[in-house]
Scaffold this active site. Structure first.
Site: not given
Ligand code: ATP
Ligand code: MG
Length: 631
Positions: A71, A302, A312
């Site tokens: 995102e 994750r 975030k």
């Molecule tokens: P939001 O709450 O804004 O959705 P987010 O950390 O999920 O935050 P995204 O931009 O949606 O951020 O994440 C992009 C991709 O990175 C998604 O597929 C998410 O699952 C993955 N991702 C985010 N945080 C982690 C993490 N700590 N470990 C592994 N993958 C992650």
């Molecule tokens: Mg997300």
């Protein structure tokens, strides 16, 4: 609950379940290090197995298409690197492609500035999406058309309840929801209302479009999920074209299908959303609106890393309240921060290979990441000399106006990288703590009467020191033995145990050096028990009935920290000093990574470094000073 879970290389790693999912479980020590045996070969993991099986059965005709769907609402962090390495890595291993797709369905939080930074970070990690750069907003027309299709099939309806009413009738984890009074609107009425929603006739929140699935489902995600809401807001790409926006689950499943993704890999919290994912694209495929085979979603754990926060919200707070110097502060667990710190893309790949991919949540100790960086930097960093805490050393029997060149290897394991000249003279800088007047047992460096080798030069004997009025040592006096020059026959004629580095005072260059360390002083910032449990076997010393509270990265219910994570910041995470560096470092280009011998790995700052004003950031020390032996 501690469980042995197969690691990427087939060894076992200790896994720590989090408080919320296992309320009676003590927190175990986070994973510290992978087993030594064969740790860097490409190991198997459940995703590699799935893909190999699909390739064997021909499910997708051998195609492997993954996607990384950020995102554009923030900077990428170490956790995203895991997802990037996984998605791009799996595609590359299988001759496939990975799409970069911006999941831009929320017009209020997103920005093109973030998109650029995300694309840069993925590229920096070494991956290329080729022509496959997409946006969820590319599909707004298709998503809208499919929404009308769902209405026409009697599978979607416009709900006019208030948000509060919808929450009330949604039920709970243990109780079913109840039907909306608007659930049985006719297709014609639904189409009319939905089109008027799109036309801007209603204010935000007046109506939503919901799928008609099952309010009694045990899975709350299937209780008539909303798929469109009214938002009178401009979008950074589509401008004012839309005042209704599709919601995540609906958008994500259809975007994957439109792009012919084969393996849609996401984090564990989406496991309960998978039935909805399958429902949405399954219905469209049944209606011949989408082609089969459809993408299949898989979930992995994750990354949770000690000594940092990855939420975030918390990262934004650290920046906005100026606990750090911006998103690219080298202490931030962002990829822009990692780059500025001197971490390497190869180090991230090594780290991810070592921690493997699992289906249960665990914590990885920061030392595993730092070790991976050390190991990669050890390969690529040229050796250089820097004196971080200088004190003057005078060689009384060396001619005052003479200089000579000593030669030091650029890399001890890579003789092909050659040597460089280090000018030697009568007055040198050495490290203050390489001299003492009260040597403890085992101290082999300079002390009155003691001998050491000046690395790559001569053996010297200490004959005294001068002090200032406050008692601080200002000058150390030595004599040298001309027969002991390194690389000559006499070098080995006498054995000394100490071997210290030095820089000629006349040739030394002053440099700004930024000594970075871990941003937080404890493994679990903000947790009630911020040190966790030191051993996987010994239960945590917690009152009976209390689950260890871990400050998770997303503040999931039941995991709210009892303490403020900001109280756990490491007060010594940044120290600015002026050091002396050898002349060869004046020519360092921004982002050149070097080893300062005996100190650690450093990088010429990508923004502030210049020949006129050299600036070096410490990426990581040579040895781990955090992991307590026996801890
Ligand atoms: P939001 O709450 O804004 O959705 P987010 O950390 O999920 O935050 P995204 O931009 O949606 O951020 O994440 C992009 C991709 O990175 C998604 O597929 C998410 O699952 C993955 N991702 C985010 N945080 C982690 C993490 N700590 N470990 C592994 N993958 C992650
Ligand atoms: Mg997300």
């Amino acid at each position: 609950m501690n469980a042995a879970v197969p690691h990427g290389d087939g060894s076992a790693v200790a896994v720590v379940a989090r408080g919320a999912s296992a309320p009676d479980a003590p927190a175990a020590a986070p994973v510290r290090a992978a087993s030594a045996a064969g740790k860097d070969a490409l190991g198997s993991n459940f995703l590699r197995t799935v893909i190999a099986d699909d390739n064997r059965s021909g499910k997708y005709d051998g195609r492997v298409v993954t996607r990384f769907p950020p995102e554009p609402n923030g900077y990428l962090h170490y956790g995203h690197a895991k997802s990037i390495v996984l998605n791009f890595g799996l595609a590359a291993e299988n001759g496939g492609v990975c799409h970069l797709r911006f999941d831009d369905t929320n017009p209020l939080k997103e920005d093109v500035e973030y998109e650029d930074s995300i694309a840069d970070a993925v590229r920096w990690l070494g991956y290329d999406w080729g022509t496959h750069r997409y946006h969820a907003s590319d599909y707004y027309d298709a998503l809208y058309r499919y929404a009308e299709w769902f209405i026409e099939q009697g599978l979607a309806y416009v709900d006019s309840q208030s948000a509060l009413e919808m929450r009330r009738t949604r039920g709970t984890l243990t109780q079913p929801g109840s039907n909306s009074p608007f659930r049985d609107r006719s297709v014609a009425e639904n189409l009319d209302l939905f089109r008027r929603m799109r036309a801007g006739e209603f204010p935000d929140g007046a109506h939503v479009l919901r799928l008609k699935i099952d309010m009694g489902s045990a899975n709350v995600n299937l209780r008539d999920p909303a798929i469109y809401r009214i938002r009178h807001a401009a979008h950074h790409r589509t401008g004012d074209a839309w005042c209704i926006y599709p919601l995540y689950d609906y958008t994500h499943a259809i975007s994957d299908a439109i792009e012919h993704i084969t393996h849609s890999i996401c984090t564990l919290e989406f496991q309960d959303h998978r039935p909805l994912y399958d429902w949405v694209i399954g219905k469209l495929a049944d209606g011949r609106e989408l082609d089969r085979p459809l993408p299949q979603q898989y979930e992995f754990a994750r990354l949770n890393l000690t000594y940092v926060v990855l939420s975030k919200r918390k990262l934004i707070e650290l920046v906005e309240k100026k606990f750090v110097d911006g998103w690219d502060d080298p202490r931030m667990p962002t990829l822009v921060g990692a780059r500025r710190r001197g971490f390497t893309p190869e180090g991230f790949r090594l780290f991810n290979e070592r921690i493997g991919v699992t289906k249960s949540d665990s914590w990885i100790d920061m030392s595993v990441l730092e070790d991976a960086m050390r190991e990669d930097l050890n390969q690529r960093a040229l050796r250089r000399i820097a004196v971080l805490d200088p004190v003057r050393l005078v060689i009384d029997n060396y001619p005052a106006d003479a200089t000579e060149d000593c030669h030091a290897p650029n890399h001890p394991q890579k003789p092909e990288l050659g040597k460089r000249a280090l000018p030697f003279a009568r007055e040198l800088w050495i490290e203050r703590d390489d001299y003492t007047e009260t040597p403890a047992k085992g101290y082999f460096r300079l002390a009155p009467g003691a001998e050491v080798r000046l690395r790559y030069a001569y053996i010297v004997r200490c004959i005294g020191a001068e002090r200032d009025a406050a008692g601080n040592v200002t000058v150390i006096h030595c004599t040298y033995d001309p027969a002991t020059r390194s690389g000559t026959a006499g070098a080995d004629s006498r054995k000394v145990k100490g071997n210290i580095h030095w820089i000629s005072a006349a040739h030394a260059v002053a440099a700004e050096v930024r000594l970075y360390d871990r941003l937080f002083a404890v493994p679990f910032p903000g947790a009630r028990n911020p040190w966790g449990n030191r051993s996987a076997d010994a239960p945590a010393a917690l009152p009976a009935g209390h689950a260890p509270v871990v400050a998770g990265d997303d503040d999931e219910p039941g995991e709210e920290a009892e303490r403020d994570y900001l109280d756990d910041l490491n007060a010594d995470s940044k120290r600015l000093i002026t050091a002396f560096v050898e002349p060869a470092l004046v020519g360092a280009a921004p982002e050149d990574r070097v080893q300062f011998e005996r100190h650690g790995y450093f990088v010429a700052d990508m923004l502030d470094h210049s020949a006129r004003h050299p600036v070096f950031n410490r990426a990581v020390t040579l040895r781990d000073s955090w992991t307590k032996t026996g801890g």
